[in-house]
Design a protein around this motif. Structure first.
Motif, mmCIF file in Angstrom:
data_model
loop_
_atom_site.group_PDB
_atom_site.id
_atom_site.type_symbol
_atom_site.label_atom_id
_atom_site.label_comp_id
_atom_site.label_asym_id
_atom_site.label_seq_id
_atom_site.Cartn_x
_atom_site.Cartn_y
_atom_site.Cartn_z
ATOM 1 N N ASP A 177 0.801 -1.224 0.000
ATOM 2 C CA ASP A 177 0.000 0.000 0.000
ATOM 3 C C ASP A 177 0.837 1.278 0.000
ATOM 4 O OD1 ASP A 177 -2.311 -1.451 -0.066
ATOM 5 O OD2 ASP A 177 -2.687 -1.301 2.085
ATOM 6 N N TYR B 159 3.298 2.605 -5.529
ATOM 7 C CA TYR B 159 2.426 2.683 -6.696
ATOM 8 C C TYR B 159 3.314 2.667 -7.926
ATOM 9 C CZ TYR B 159 -1.027 4.279 -10.047
ATOM 10 O OH TYR B 159 -1.869 4.368 -11.119
ATOM 11 N N GLY C 225 3.159 3.045 -12.129
ATOM 12 C CA GLY C 225 2.268 3.450 -13.207
ATOM 13 C C GLY C 225 3.031 4.018 -14.382
ATOM 14 N N ASP D 265 -1.555 7.637 -16.572
ATOM 15 C CA ASP D 265 -2.165 8.095 -15.318
ATOM 16 C C ASP D 265 -2.550 9.569 -15.364
ATOM 17 O OD1 ASP D 265 -1.787 5.543 -14.415
ATOM 18 O OD2 ASP D 265 -0.256 6.048 -12.931
ATOM 19 N N ASP E 189 -3.902 6.688 -0.739
ATOM 20 C CA ASP E 189 -3.175 6.466 -1.992
ATOM 21 C C ASP E 189 -1.711 6.844 -1.790
ATOM 22 O OD1 ASP E 189 -2.106 6.776 -4.647
ATOM 23 O OD2 ASP E 189 -4.113 7.204 -5.416
ATOM 24 N N ARG F 33 0.181 8.090 -3.721
ATOM 25 C CA ARG F 33 0.429 9.322 -4.476
ATOM 26 C C ARG F 33 -0.098 10.561 -3.755
ATOM 27 N NH1 ARG F 33 -2.511 7.639 -9.713
ATOM 28 N NH2 ARG F 33 -3.852 6.853 -8.081
#
Length: 150
Positions: A3, A6, A8, A13, A30, A32
């Motif tokens: 968690d 991330y 991407g 995105d 998140d 981010r």
């Protein structure tokens, strides 16, 4: 998946959140989400320009050219980014705007906006204080006339 990680693609995105990849506007859970820094992947067609000047900037900002030809307008000068890796930095309080002279991709980084929320008198809920701060900052961003021709 962890968690706190991330993975991407910036180009993909960015289409989901007006270019923003990292910042205070992402959900708190998140990876981010960040109150300290904001990062945007900007893809601009030729001729794209900011609708109005940013006035009373509250962050220190860095804009790096990835591809294309991109002009940043500042109160006392116009900065043209032409080669991959060209960049410009401006500090708090620096009004600015921009124009894509060619189809361009830029990476924008802003820091310092939400380092410490201001607690308004009689406001004890931090989420309410943050909402009031956002409203105050939005009210300061009125359009400026374009700079004089050089």
């Amino acid at each position: 998946m962890n968690d706190t990680v991330y993975v991407g693609n910036a180009g993909e995105d960015a289409t989901l959140d007006r270019g923003w990849l990292l910042g205070h506007f992402k959900d708190a859970g998140d990876p981010r989400h960040s109150d300290a820094v904001e990062i945007k992947w900007g893809v601009h067609p030729c001729g794209d320009e900011r609708a109005s000047w940013v006035r009373g900037e509250v962050r220190t900002a860095l804009l790096v050219l990835i591809s294309g030809r991109f002009r940043v307008e500042l109160p006392d000068r116009s900065v043209l980014l032409e080669r991959q890796g060209d960049y410009v930095v401006w500090g708090r309080g620096t009004d600015h705007s921009w124009f894509a002279e060619e189809e361009s991709v830029v990476l924008a980084v802003g820091a310092g906006r939400y380092t410490r929320p201001v607690m308004w008198p009689a406001v004890h809920d931090p989420s309410v204080a943050r909402a009031l701060n956002r409203a105050r900052l939005a009210a300061r961003r009125a359009p400026l006339p374009p700079p004089a021709s050089r």
